[in-house]
Scaffold this active site. Sequence first.
Site, PDB file in Angstrom:
ATOM      1  N   SER A 109      52.053  96.726  26.725  1.00  0.00           N
ATOM      2  CA  SER A 109      51.886  95.947  27.674  1.00  0.00           C
ATOM      3  C   SER A 109      50.066  97.065  27.608  1.00  0.00           C
ATOM      4  CB  SER A 109      51.746  96.352  29.295  1.00  0.00           C
ATOM      5  OG  SER A 109      51.781  97.805  29.637  1.00  0.00           O
ATOM      6  N   ASP A 110      48.956  96.017  28.085  1.00  0.00           N
ATOM      7  CA  ASP A 110      47.570  96.937  28.375  1.00  0.00           C
ATOM      8  C   ASP A 110      47.996  98.031  29.208  1.00  0.00           C
ATOM      9  OD1 ASP A 110      45.126  97.474  27.416  1.00  0.00           O
ATOM     10  OD2 ASP A 110      43.726  95.790  27.530  1.00  0.00           O
ATOM     11  N   CYS A 111      47.116  98.695  29.129  1.00  0.00           N
ATOM     12  CA  CYS A 111      47.713 100.054  30.024  1.00  0.00           C
ATOM     13  C   CYS A 111      47.517  99.324  31.562  1.00  0.00           C
ATOM     14  CB  CYS A 111      46.440 100.866  30.316  1.00  0.00           C
ATOM     15  SG  CYS A 111      46.840 101.870  28.341  1.00  0.00           S
ATOM     16  N   ASP A 112      48.737  99.473  32.584  1.00  0.00           N
ATOM     17  CA  ASP A 112      48.963  99.153  34.230  1.00  0.00           C
ATOM     18  C   ASP A 112      48.802  97.267  34.199  1.00  0.00           C
ATOM     19  OD1 ASP A 112      50.041  99.805  36.485  1.00  0.00           O
ATOM     20  OD2 ASP A 112      48.227  99.109  37.267  1.00  0.00           O
ATOM     21  N   SER A 113      49.425  96.568  32.901  1.00  0.00           N
ATOM     22  CA  SER A 113      48.641  95.701  32.952  1.00  0.00           C
ATOM     23  C   SER A 113      49.915  94.607  33.549  1.00  0.00           C
ATOM     24  CB  SER A 113      48.855  94.676  31.787  1.00  0.00           C
ATOM     25  OG  SER A 113      48.048  94.342  30.695  1.00  0.00           O
TER      26      SER A 113
END
Length: 647
Positions: free
Chosen positions: A162-166
Amino acid sequence: MNVEVNVQVVSDEARAMYNGGTAGLTYWSPNVNIFRDPRWGRGQETPGEDPVLAGIYAASYVRGLQGTHPNRLKVAACCKHFTAYDLDNWNGMDRFHFNAQVSKQDIEDTFDVPFRMCVSEGKVASVMCSYNQVNGVPTCADPNLLKKTVRGLWELDGYIVSDCDSVGVFYSNQHYAPTPEEAAADAIKAGLDLDCGPFLAVHTQDAVKKGLLSEADVDGALVNTLTVQMRLGMFDGEPSAQEYGKLGPNDVCKPAHQHLALEAATQGIVLLKNTGPVLPLSQQRHRTVAVIGPNSKATVTMIGNYAGIACGYTSPLQGIGRYATTDHQLGCENVACKNDKLFGPAINAARQADATVLVMGLDQSIEAETVDRTGLLLPGRQQDLVSKVAAASKGPTILVLMSGGPVDITFAKNNPRIVGILWAGYPGQAGGAAIADILFGTSSPGGKLPMTWYPEEYLRKLPMTNMAMRGSESAGYPGRTYRFYKGEVVYPFGHGLTYTHFVHTLASAPTVVSVPVNGHRRSNASDISNRAIRVTHARCDNLFITLQVDIKNVGSRDGTHTLVVFSAPPAAAGHWALEKQLVAFEKVHVTAKAQHRVGVHIHVCKLLSIVDKSGIRRIPLGLHSFNIGDVKHSVSLQAAALGIIKS
């Protein structure tokens, strides 16, 4: 320059730093999103607006980082951000809340192309899903995107991150799932293997306990991530005993690598205007140079965003100082250029000097992650400074621009007092040296624009939130990128001048090419009668058109030339087709008066197909028009049915 060779140096340094305990081995790069809207703050990270260019770049970049061993990885690359991600924060809408409404047609023929090439051709070890939703579903929770497409159709051998904290974003910001446990289950079952952030670590166990997720689902994600770690050699013991174990501090910032930084910067600079031609400048005639502008002493600005620590910087002022005596004036305190307090000394310097170089443009305060631009003009009073300095200058005035995105500099293009314009992008640590080498002719420019430079008026009926690539006359919507936009431009995609002149001659090319079609199932027969063959019905292996092009340098200087080949489909392809498409490019160095032959190989199914409104890729039959530099050539594609297949 070969992207693959360039990035091999990056992976050498990455391994060297890993061996020294100062870096990891997974690199979430490259960004291969399409530079769809000129205002996008992260466009600077991408290879530009063309999907084929982005895909070739992606595959080459990945091979350079990872190496080409079938089972081992030098480092693990990651193509990001999948998919239709190109808005950060515009007019009250941010990437954490944006639902990109995208047609099947645009997904297939624009947004997914670089990712498909990255996975299928580059064999990337990782793909990152994005923050946004696509057609109402968060990309990191969409099994059609992750499981079915990336891992299924494209056969990803690696992990999806995931993109960070998606995952937290689609739970907290987008309210896609009612509970954290359901959000965790949605992500993992969709095909997400790794969470950049704490969300899955906190909530996955409870999701299993509640029966929302099986241990087998979690095991699958672990297998995908651990396998990549194994391919990196993380379980093979002492790093110094491994294949890249001898790389160390002496392999970081060594002279050959720093020279490569200079070469990359030089090849990336684009000469937009050269009246006369005045450029290159002469060390005999231009002994004093007024160096003016908020980017004239740029250092950190030159490396853009997401960069490591530079080995050392050469600013434009320092670079020009190697060739001439400089009179340095900022003119503006910074790129915002909110007042004219420093104009006077800059104008006076231009009155005295043999030549004037203005180094203007943008920086990360104007365009960056979380910062989309509001317009395309130079910020603040920059245009005013350029015009006043040019009017006062005793000698020739050259404008050098640093920016990631396009700038509307119509005023400078049309101003006869401004005789030369260079676009340097964000050229890296050696940017100032590269700029000076080109200004004084030690190096020759050969770069081409990877995106269209639009006039400011282009934005009037163009919300960033409208994802449609194709224009609509009835809606007053202009369309996006050179492939679909027909209006006025400041400079077109692929524009770039040189210090010499190249002539193209087509040495050999076919006029008719047969496309083998599998049998005549009813659908295949209707394909042929409709003058377009589904790619899945054609025998695509080894189906190439080969053009032999002679490039002659008829000028008096050696030069590097980028051969660019575009194709346009038959007129009968319909209004859903594109204007034209880049199908090949090749960079060649040709000495003065010499000639070089280039073989261009165009894969018919991949590069001459177009996508219909249902998202189906088809090969239009009939005359395909090629623009090969300044030469035009047409090739007729004709169907050749093969045998009968029983249904």
